[in-house]
Design an enzyme around this catalytic site. Structure first.
Site, PDB file in Angstrom:
ATOM      1  N   ARG A   1     -32.136  -1.322 -12.437  1.00 24.58           N
ATOM      2  CA  ARG A   1     -31.391  -0.420 -11.548  1.00 24.58           C
ATOM      3  C   ARG A   1     -30.931  -1.138 -10.280  1.00 24.58           C
ATOM      4  NH1 ARG A   1     -34.015   5.603 -11.834  1.00 24.58           N
ATOM      5  NH2 ARG A   1     -33.877   5.872 -14.077  1.00 24.58           N
TER       6      ARG A   1
ATOM      7  N   ASP B   1     -31.102  17.586  -2.112  1.00 26.39           N
ATOM      8  CA  ASP B   1     -31.525  16.430  -2.901  1.00 26.39           C
ATOM      9  C   ASP B   1     -31.620  15.246  -1.947  1.00 26.39           C
ATOM     10  OD1 ASP B   1     -31.480  15.943  -6.194  1.00 26.39           O
ATOM     11  OD2 ASP B   1     -31.331  14.108  -5.007  1.00 26.39           O
TER      12      ASP B   1
END
Ligand SMILES: C[S@@+](CC[C@H](N)C(=O)[O-])C[C@H]1O[C@@H](n2cnc3c(N)ncnc32)[C@H](O)[C@@H]1O
Length: 286
Positions: free
Chosen positions: A45, A155
């Site tokens: 990632r 979020d």
């Protein structure tokens, strides 16, 4: 640091000590479990970010991301790639049925229709969950006249929040939305071949998106909410962090309010004063 357009450089594998530094930060500041078994995933990632910045080692990336400039510009990008944002419209659909058939009638019976009911989608990802809720609740308000609601969706990832605010999705991802809601609440892109749909302005107007880290001590929320959806979020946290977050959510719930968790996130064995009223649905005492 400007993003690089240069050709990809060869990047050395992450050392165990650098992995330890990243994992410490991710666990402490974001709550996300990062055991050594996740090292390959974390490397994959972060690779994208190193390429973008033209850096050739994870050590150099670590140094940059925690520099004053990096904290401001790169840390949010790192958080965007580290978080897992999988979501769907009408995910775990029986929660929506339970909300309409049991929770709302009970709440209305107790509070009447004077108040505006507030919901909080904590860990809302790219918006599919809060927009599903808004569709269900708007439809409900057409049957129960006077029912009013508002949804706060939060979020930690700025990338998913940006997508959520736009409310534009692939037609394919809208398939789980019941046909009648698709007809009522989705607009098709004028360019048909793009295969995109947009959530209607009316449905979007019921949802406010905000960045919020569930691990931070102060959520900055002034009022309690009636219903919290925090689904498929705490599954990424360790047990201690889960309990800490659930207790904080509990304090932000109004008396008699409800907490919905993901289907694999039961609170069994956790020391939280919430009563299970259905599978993964919990109620606070009055
Ligand atoms: C797998 S998604 C779940 C989305 C949606 N609730 C659902 O069930 O479809 C988990 C979301 O939690 C967010 N998240 C992870 N850690 C967080 C934290 N510490 N604070 C706030 N959000 C967080 C991630 O960015 C991600 O978008």
């Amino acid at each position: 640091m400007p993003e690089s357009t240069a050709r990809r450089t060869i990047i050395d594998p992450m050392t165990d000590s650098t992995f330890f530094q990243f994992s410490q930060f991710i666990q402490t500041e974001l709550g996300i479990k990062m055991p050594p078994t996740k090292k390959v995933m974390l490397q994959a990632r972060l690779h994208k970010r190193l390429w973008k910045l033209g850096l050739d080692s994870f050590d150099a990336y670590y140094e940059y991301v925690f520099s004053p400039d990096g904290r401001e510009h790169e840390l949010p990008q790192m958080i965007n790639v580290v978080t897992t944002n999988k979501t769907d419209f009408f995910r775990e659909p029986n929660h929506f049925d339970f909300l309409v058939e049991h929770v709302l009638p009970k709440m209305i019976k107790r509070h009447g229709l004077e108040k505006r009911f507030t919901l909080w989608c904590a860990g809302s990802s790219s918006g599919e969950e809060p927009y599903s809720l808004a569709m269900v609740l708007h439809n409900y308000s057409e049957q129960v006249h006077g029912f009013k609601f508002f949804i706060l969706a939060t979020d930690i990832s700025t990338k998913v929040l940006d997508k959520a605010k736009l409310g534009i999705y692939d037609e394919e991802s809208a398939e789980p939305i019941p046909v009648i809601f698709r007809q009522k609440y989705l607009l098709r892109s004028k360019e048909r071949d793009k295969g995109l749909v947009r959530v209607s302005p009316e449905i979007r107007s019921f949802v406010r998106f905000r960045r919020l880290n569930l691990i931070k001590s102060d959520f900055g929320l002034r009022e309690t909410v009636d219903i919290i959806f925090c689904r498929n979020v705490i599954i990424y946290f360790n047990r201690e962090t889960q309990e800490h977050v659930i207790n904080k959510l509990y304090h932000h719930l109004s008396p008699g309010g409800y907490l919905f968790t993901g289907h694999s996130e039961t609170l069994n064995g956790h020391s939280v004063p919430l009563k299970a009223v259905a599978h993964t649905v919990y109620q606070k005492e009055f």
